[in-house]
Design a protein around this motif. Structure first.
Motif, PDB file in Angstrom:
ATOM      1  N   GLY A 139      28.472  19.541   4.910  1.00  0.00           N
ATOM      2  CA  GLY A 139      29.207  18.427   4.315  1.00  0.00           C
ATOM      3  C   GLY A 139      29.796  18.764   2.956  1.00  0.00           C
ATOM      4  O   GLY A 139      30.863  18.268   2.589  1.00  0.00           O
ATOM      5  N   HIS A 140      29.102  19.607   2.199  1.00  0.00           N
ATOM      6  CA  HIS A 140      29.620  20.038   0.897  1.00  0.00           C
ATOM      7  C   HIS A 140      30.829  20.961   1.059  1.00  0.00           C
ATOM      8  O   HIS A 140      31.892  20.727   0.495  1.00  0.00           O
ATOM      9  N   SER A 141      30.623  22.028   1.856  1.00  0.00           N
ATOM     10  CA  SER A 141      31.627  23.090   1.933  1.00  0.00           C
ATOM     11  C   SER A 141      32.813  22.741   2.810  1.00  0.00           C
ATOM     12  O   SER A 141      33.945  23.103   2.496  1.00  0.00           O
TER      13      SER A 141
ATOM     14  N   ALA B 257      28.617  18.340 -14.533  1.00  0.00           N
ATOM     15  CA  ALA B 257      27.229  17.889 -14.363  1.00  0.00           C
ATOM     16  C   ALA B 257      26.799  18.247 -12.941  1.00  0.00           C
ATOM     17  O   ALA B 257      27.236  17.594 -11.983  1.00  0.00           O
ATOM     18  N   PRO B 258      25.986  19.289 -12.756  1.00  0.00           N
ATOM     19  CA  PRO B 258      25.620  19.702 -11.397  1.00  0.00           C
ATOM     20  C   PRO B 258      24.973  18.562 -10.612  1.00  0.00           C
ATOM     21  O   PRO B 258      24.100  17.872 -11.125  1.00  0.00           O
ATOM     22  N   HIS B 259      25.425  18.378  -9.376  1.00  0.00           N
ATOM     23  CA  HIS B 259      24.839  17.320  -8.545  1.00  0.00           C
ATOM     24  C   HIS B 259      23.872  17.922  -7.535  1.00  0.00           C
ATOM     25  O   HIS B 259      23.999  19.089  -7.144  1.00  0.00           O
ATOM     26  N   THR B 260      22.896  17.142  -7.162  1.00  0.00           N
ATOM     27  CA  THR B 260      22.060  17.489  -6.019  1.00  0.00           C
ATOM     28  C   THR B 260      22.112  16.308  -5.061  1.00  0.00           C
ATOM     29  O   THR B 260      21.688  15.200  -5.385  1.00  0.00           O
ATOM     30  N   VAL B 261      22.730  16.517  -3.904  1.00  0.00           N
ATOM     31  CA  VAL B 261      22.854  15.459  -2.907  1.00  0.00           C
ATOM     32  C   VAL B 261      21.635  15.516  -1.997  1.00  0.00           C
ATOM     33  O   VAL B 261      21.316  16.566  -1.443  1.00  0.00           O
ATOM     34  N   VAL B 262      20.945  14.399  -1.871  1.00  0.00           N
ATOM     35  CA  VAL B 262      19.758  14.305  -1.027  1.00  0.00           C
ATOM     36  C   VAL B 262      20.122  13.424   0.165  1.00  0.00           C
ATOM     37  O   VAL B 262      20.601  12.294  -0.004  1.00  0.00           O
ATOM     38  N   PHE B 263      19.921  13.939   1.361  1.00  0.00           N
ATOM     39  CA  PHE B 263      20.268  13.214   2.582  1.00  0.00           C
ATOM     40  C   PHE B 263      19.650  11.818   2.567  1.00  0.00           C
ATOM     41  O   PHE B 263      18.463  11.652   2.273  1.00  0.00           O
ATOM     42  N   GLY B 264      20.467  10.810   2.908  1.00  0.00           N
ATOM     43  CA  GLY B 264      20.038   9.422   2.828  1.00  0.00           C
ATOM     44  C   GLY B 264      18.939   9.032   3.787  1.00  0.00           C
ATOM     45  O   GLY B 264      18.397   7.925   3.687  1.00  0.00           O
ATOM     46  N   GLY B 265      18.558   9.925   4.716  1.00  0.00           N
ATOM     47  CA  GLY B 265      17.449   9.640   5.611  1.00  0.00           C
ATOM     48  C   GLY B 265      16.132  10.184   5.107  1.00  0.00           C
ATOM     49  O   GLY B 265      15.087   9.953   5.725  1.00  0.00           O
TER      50      GLY B 265
END
Length: 658
Positions: A318-320, A160-168
């Motif tokens: 942060g991902h890589s 399930a592809p994720h998209t991480v959105v910065f918490g700020g």
């Protein structure tokens, strides 16, 4: 870009050879570079052997339909299995995967690979129970806590592809990304800690969900980690507590192997049109590229090293180089929730001392902030464990490099100044610590298996000592596959300037040795009296002054010269206000370091610079100030009040002149 205007600026003659002991035991030697040159695809096939695959590939690279690459076609793989399961199965389950440090001083926990695997399996089962299936998109809007890594790996496990959105980021930013990739589930927390206080996240998710609904879409479930204990609004039909769903799930989960080209994640980056670009990374090639470069560039010895990348997981670094690369390599690493100066300015150095960090990877923005604060702060801590330093995000100024080397690396640790992008997925240009003699400020040469060059307007390779445009001539494993839902924009943005060449958007020069120096975005290059000048090099000249901690340079319209150099400067704390003659002193310094053509028309001493939450300076806003325009959109800034301070400082300076 005219050659003569990008070849006569800053010169750098300092060299730092690799430490003999490191070179003798280095993971990568000069021989690897030769092999990669002789057989590039064979080299990447060998790098792929470091991972666990199901079905083997039938072709290393399919480039039959450029610019749409496919790597390791026909192969099957699971990123989550490579990051956790295989280490446990190899008997390394008791090895610490994450030394997690919360911002509150007494808040910390360690997770072994076995514990991480169990949590990932529980989360995968919980997401399945919430209706997530292979191919569904999941948005992650989280603080820097272990559950964020668990959520990413659980998504990867399910396909399930994720998209991480910065918490700020704002509710608007979250909503636009959820809508664009049609995310089915959002994973968040009640909040996180920032500068000593709980910072709420769930309210922004609630607002984003309402915005998504107003556009005819629906977020089906919101999975919420209890981190701060703040009161939150609750929708019983949609919201689910992590500790209920994941805590109550089984730790047994049989992973499916996915096609090598199956989407792994979508990472949004700002676009010139105002609509964020969803950069799509797939699984097999991305994992090969990130794991090999992490092992090679940082000379990782997973049995003994403690690695720390300070990037937030909301960014590609942060991902890589905090999740997929290090965990695929079985590294032990530090993950820190908070800011560098909370609860005190020595917080990062305290963590390095406590955990014996050996490899430290951070951004030039952070380094220059520490320079501003003074040498005495890191001097209070034992940093002798550090054997390698890394820099990422933008070019590191030579004097910031020297400060980093001396005060954090004890004048002995090699520095790998890495160039890559959200789009490239992996490091492409960097010193190899056992091979390359470091030069302060230079990214040096392309890594083995990477075909990068600097070209002129006609796409001809420029000679040594000349400047031009940075391009990539051949595909690489972790490259973006497209822009989510917009193949044409992908082609137009990256591949349309010259046929067959990926244009990175960065200016660069080759020095007399042929080593590469990044000169910033082409959009930031100034045209002064017919000379094209790099903002990066003028900024570096300013930072080389002993009173200066950080500088940003823009070109402002000028009737006489076309554009004029305007600089915004932050002084070191030890410099005080710099004295009444500081502006003229700095103008003369630039003229001495570079030449009269680069002498700033005006220099403004400012308390801070406008930066995005990833630490990049927003020169566009400074150009608005320099040209006396209304300041543009400040919503992506880490601190939107910075522009008010700069405008106030400008007004008071103008009043004094009158």
């Amino acid at each position: 870009m005219a050659d003569e205007t990008l070849s006569n600026l800053l010169q750098e003659n300092r060299r730092f050879e690799p430490p003999a002991a490191l070179a003798a035991a280095a993971n990568v030697t000069a021989e690897a570079c030769e092999r990669a040159t002789a057989d590039r695809e064979g080299f990447w096939a060998e790098a792929a052997e470091r991972l666990d695959w199901g079905q083997r590939w039938d072709q290393v690279l399919d480039w039959s339909n450029p610019p749409f690459a496919k790597w390791f076609t026909g192969a099957t793989i699971n990123a989550s299995v490579n990051c956790v399961d295989r280490h446990v199965e190899a008997g390394r389950g008791d090895k610490v995967a994450l030394h997690w440090v919360g911002e509150p001083a007494d808040d910390a926990r360690d997770l072994t690979y076995a514990q991480l695997k169990d949590e990932v399996c529980r989360a995968a089962n919980a997401l399945t129970e919430l209706g997530v299936r292979k191919g569904d998109r999941v948005a992650i809007y989280m603080p820097m806590i272990p559950e964020t890594v668990v959520a990413m790996l659980a998504c990867a496990r399910l396909g399930a592809p994720h998209t991480v959105v910065f918490g700020g980021f704002s509710a608007d930013a979250l909503a636009s990304r959820v809508v664009d990739c049609e995310a089915k589930v959002v994973i968040t927390a009640d909040g996180g800690y920032r500068r000593g206080n709980p910072s709420a996240l769930k309210p922004a998710v609630d607002e984003a969900c309402a915005k998504v609904a107003s556009q005819g879409r629906e977020v089906e479930k919101v999975l919420v980690v209890r981190r701060t204990g703040q009161d939150v609004e609750w929708d019983d039909s949609r919201d689910v507590w992590w500790h209920d769903a994941v805590g109550g799930a089984s730790a047994d989960h049989t992973p499916e192997l996915h096609d090598s080209e199956h989407p792994l994640y979508v990472m949004y980056t700002s676009g010139t049109t105002g609509k964020p670009k969803g950069i799509l990374h797939t699984t097999g090639g991305y994992l090969v590229g990130t794991s090999w470069t992490h092992w090679a560039v940082f000379d990782l010895k997973p049995e003994t090293d403690v690695y720390w990348c300070t990037a937030d997981v909301g960014w590609v670094t942060g991902h890589s180089y905090m999740v997929y690369g290090p965990l695929a390599n079985g590294a032990t690493q530090v993950m820190y929730e908070g800011t560098p100066d909370s609860p005190h300015k020595g917080r990062w150095w305290e963590i390095i001392e406590k955990y014996g960090v050996t490899i430290f990877y951070t951004a030039p923005t952070a380094i220059r902030t520490f320079m501003k604060q003074g040498d005495d702060i890191p001097a209070k801590f034992d940093l002798s464990s550090i054997r390698l330093l890394g820099s990422v995000g933008e070019s590191i100024n030579p004097e910031a490099y020297m400060w980093y080397r001396e005060h954090i690396g004890a004048s002995s640790a090699p520095i790998v100044d890495t160039w890559w992008q959200t789009e490239t997925g992996q490091i492409l240009i960097s010193p190899l610590p056992g091979v390359t003699a470091g030069k302060p400020g230079s990214a040096m040469t392309p890594l083995p298996g990477i075909a990068a060059d600097v070209v002129d307007d006609e796409a001809r390779s420029v000679p040594n000592g000349s400047g031009g445009y940075l391009v990539l001539k051949e595909p690489w494993p972790a490259m973006l596959r497209t822009i989510w839902g917009d193949d044409q924009r992908f082609k137009d943005t990256y591949w349309s300037r010259w046929e067959g060449l990926y244009f990175a958007g960065d200016g660069a020069k080759k020095d007399d040795d042929g080593d590469i120096w990044l000169l910033g975005r082409v959009d930031d290059v100034m045209n002064v009296s017919g000379h094209r000048l790099s903002t990066t090099e003028i900024e570096s000249a300013l930072v080389s002054h002993p009173k200066v901690a950080e500088a940003a340079v823009v070109g402002a319209a000028d009737e006489t010269t076309g554009q004029a150099v305007c600089a915004f400067v932050i002084l070191r704390d030890s410099a005080g206000d710099g004295g009444s003659d500081i502006v003229e002193e700095l103008r003369k310094h630039v003229a001495h370091e570079i030449g009269a053509i680069a002498k700033p028309r005006q220099i403004m001493i400012v308390p801070e610079l406008p930066k995005t939450r990833s630490g990049k300076i927003m020169r566009r806003l400074l150009k608005d100030v320099a040209e006396n325009r209304e300041v543009g959109d400040v919503t992506t800034l880490a601190d939107s009040t910075v522009m008010d301070l700069i405008k106030q400082r400008e007004s008071s300076a103008a009043a004094k002149e009158e």
